[in-house]
Design a protein around this motif. Structure first.
Motif, PDB file in Angstrom:
ATOM      1  N   SER A  87     -49.979  43.388  82.255  1.00  0.00           N
ATOM      2  CA  SER A  87     -49.336  42.367  83.089  1.00  0.00           C
ATOM      3  C   SER A  87     -49.436  40.994  82.431  1.00  0.00           C
ATOM      4  O   SER A  87     -48.477  40.217  82.459  1.00  0.00           O
ATOM      5  CB  SER A  87     -49.929  42.349  84.496  1.00  0.00           C
ATOM      6  N   ARG A  88     -50.568  40.690  81.778  1.00  0.00           N
ATOM      7  CA  ARG A  88     -50.698  39.390  81.095  1.00  0.00           C
ATOM      8  C   ARG A  88     -49.745  39.301  79.909  1.00  0.00           C
ATOM      9  O   ARG A  88     -49.164  38.245  79.654  1.00  0.00           O
ATOM     10  CB  ARG A  88     -52.137  39.174  80.606  1.00  0.00           C
ATOM     11  N   ARG A  89     -49.557  40.410  79.191  1.00  0.00           N
ATOM     12  CA  ARG A  89     -48.651  40.395  78.040  1.00  0.00           C
ATOM     13  C   ARG A  89     -47.202  40.243  78.491  1.00  0.00           C
ATOM     14  O   ARG A  89     -46.424  39.535  77.867  1.00  0.00           O
ATOM     15  CB  ARG A  89     -48.855  41.647  77.201  1.00  0.00           C
ATOM     16  N   ILE A  90     -46.855  40.891  79.599  1.00  0.00           N
ATOM     17  CA  ILE A  90     -45.499  40.746  80.130  1.00  0.00           C
ATOM     18  C   ILE A  90     -45.268  39.306  80.590  1.00  0.00           C
ATOM     19  O   ILE A  90     -44.219  38.718  80.313  1.00  0.00           O
ATOM     20  CB  ILE A  90     -45.238  41.752  81.267  1.00  0.00           C
ATOM     21  N   GLU A  91     -46.251  38.733  81.265  1.00  0.00           N
ATOM     22  CA  GLU A  91     -46.124  37.334  81.699  1.00  0.00           C
ATOM     23  C   GLU A  91     -45.975  36.397  80.503  1.00  0.00           C
ATOM     24  O   GLU A  91     -45.174  35.461  80.533  1.00  0.00           O
ATOM     25  CB  GLU A  91     -47.338  36.940  82.543  1.00  0.00           C
TER      26      GLU A  91
END
Length: 104
Positions: A87-91
């Motif tokens: 989720s952090r990489r997508i954000e």
């Protein structure tokens, strides 16, 4: 997650997913590679390369042994960390307007 590469588009890749009721994510071609397995492969390749440089035994059996050994000993905690960072990489990718100018 599949990037529409030729190896991923054949219909028989859909059968196991459909049997398990797993939906395929729509993933545009030429998109940043956010798949956690890619980071794991990179780490494993680096380790295997170091092992082979030290031992200099480049037989097929030695390479296979190194690969199998590396996978068996890859820490589950590290796999979980890579998956949980999704989720952090997508954000970060969204914040970078879909480009891949961020490091994880």
């Amino acid at each position: 997650m599949e990037d529409n590469a030729p190896g991923h588009i054949h219909h028989y890749h859909d059968y196991p997913r459909e049997r398990l009721g797993i939906s395929k994510l729509i993933w545009p071609a030429n998109s940043p590679d956010l798949n956690p397995i890619e980071r794991i492969w990179m780490e494993m390749k680096d380790s295997i390369k170091n092992q082979l440089e030290i031992g200099a035994d480049f037989t097929a059996a030695a390479v296979r042994h190194s690969i199998v050994n590396e996978w068996r000993n890859y820490p589950v905690d590290k796999i979980n960390q890579h998956v949980l960072s999704m989720s952090r990489r997508i954000e970060a990718c969204i914040a970078d307007n879909g480009r891949n100018n961020f490091n994880f």
